[in-house]
Scaffold this motif. Structure first.
Motif, short mmCIF file in Angstrom:
data_model
loop_
_atom_site.label_atom_id
_atom_site.label_comp_id
_atom_site.label_asym_id
_atom_site.label_seq_id
_atom_site.Cartn_x
_atom_site.Cartn_y
_atom_site.Cartn_z
N HIS A 53 45.55 37.17 43.45
CA HIS A 53 44.99 37.84 42.26
C HIS A 53 43.97 36.94 41.55
O HIS A 53 42.93 37.42 41.11
CB HIS A 53 46.10 38.24 41.28
CG HIS A 53 46.84 39.47 41.68
ND1 HIS A 53 46.24 40.68 41.92
CD2 HIS A 53 48.17 39.69 41.87
CE1 HIS A 53 47.14 41.59 42.24
NE2 HIS A 53 48.33 41.00 42.22
N ARG A 60 42.13 34.76 42.84
CA ARG A 60 40.92 34.65 43.67
C ARG A 60 39.89 35.70 43.24
O ARG A 60 38.68 35.49 43.38
CB ARG A 60 41.29 34.84 45.15
CG ARG A 60 40.14 34.84 46.11
CD ARG A 60 39.47 33.45 46.16
NE ARG A 60 38.60 33.28 47.30
CZ ARG A 60 37.33 33.65 47.34
NH1 ARG A 60 36.79 34.22 46.32
NH2 ARG A 60 36.62 33.45 48.43
N GLN A 61 40.36 36.80 42.68
CA GLN A 61 39.48 37.87 42.23
C GLN A 61 38.86 37.55 40.87
O GLN A 61 37.99 38.28 40.41
CB GLN A 61 40.25 39.19 42.16
CG GLN A 61 40.75 39.63 43.52
CD GLN A 61 41.71 40.81 43.41
OE1 GLN A 61 42.05 41.27 42.33
NE2 GLN A 61 42.15 41.29 44.56
N GLY A 62 39.31 36.48 40.23
CA GLY A 62 38.75 36.09 38.94
C GLY A 62 39.81 35.60 37.98
O GLY A 62 41.00 35.77 38.21
N LYS A 88 42.35 35.31 35.03
CA LYS A 88 43.25 36.33 34.50
C LYS A 88 43.99 35.79 33.29
O LYS A 88 44.42 34.64 33.27
CB LYS A 88 44.31 36.75 35.54
CG LYS A 88 43.75 37.31 36.83
CD LYS A 88 43.38 38.76 36.67
CE LYS A 88 42.97 39.38 37.98
NZ LYS A 88 41.57 39.28 38.29
N ARG A 94 43.09 30.30 36.26
CA ARG A 94 42.09 30.42 37.32
C ARG A 94 42.48 29.48 38.44
O ARG A 94 43.27 28.55 38.24
CB ARG A 94 40.70 30.12 36.80
CG ARG A 94 40.44 28.68 36.43
CD ARG A 94 39.01 28.50 35.89
NE ARG A 94 38.71 27.13 35.62
CZ ARG A 94 39.09 26.46 34.53
NH1 ARG A 94 39.80 27.06 33.61
NH2 ARG A 94 38.76 25.20 34.38
N TYR A 144 43.00 29.33 49.81
CA TYR A 144 42.93 30.80 49.83
C TYR A 144 42.77 31.38 51.23
O TYR A 144 43.50 32.33 51.57
CB TYR A 144 41.82 31.31 48.90
CG TYR A 144 41.56 32.78 49.06
CD1 TYR A 144 42.41 33.71 48.50
CD2 TYR A 144 40.49 33.23 49.82
CE1 TYR A 144 42.20 35.06 48.67
CE2 TYR A 144 40.27 34.58 49.99
CZ TYR A 144 41.14 35.50 49.42
OH TYR A 144 40.93 36.83 49.61
N LYS A 193 45.17 34.24 52.88
CA LYS A 193 44.63 35.51 53.34
C LYS A 193 45.07 35.77 54.78
O LYS A 193 45.43 36.88 55.15
CB LYS A 193 43.10 35.51 53.25
CG LYS A 193 42.47 36.84 53.56
CD LYS A 193 40.96 36.77 53.33
CE LYS A 193 40.31 38.08 53.71
NZ LYS A 193 38.86 38.02 53.59
#
Length: 106
Positions: free
Chosen positions: A26, A28-30, A32, A77, A86, A90
């Protein structure tokens, strides 16, 4: 971060825990906020989420920023190390999908 005899064990020991891999995916998407992570991970308690975030921060995989506001705002982050691992997470995600499909088809 506890070092093991085998580097694979070191990796697994750091990312094992209730939803640590998912937290990293999560982030990795920005960046939070804590409340966003609570919404994204409804299947774990806030106490457990706080524990996992603290461990990830202690292991150097995520960075925590507290903004001096009232009420306080906290954002998380990925650290450079978190960004670096990451691709391996993945790959584990893809492997898990493959195994789930095999299990579903048996």
């Amino acid at each position: 971060m506890e070092k093991s005899y085998c580097p694979i064990d070191t990796f697994i020991n750091v990312i094992k825990g209730k939803r640590k891999g998912t937290i990293i995916l999560h982030l990795r998407q920005g960046d939070k906020r804590y409340s966003e992570l609570v919404r994204l991970l409804p299947d774990i308690s806030e106490r457990m989420l706080t524990k996992q975030l603290k461990e990830l921060e202690e292991d150097g995989l995520i960075l925590r920023t507290v903004f001096p506001e009232v009420p306080p705002r906290v954002e998380y982050r990925l650290s450079p190390l978190g960004q670096e691992i990451y691709p391996y997470l993945k790959g584990m995600y893809k492997g898990g999908m493959l195994l789930e499909n095999l299990i579903d088809n048996t």
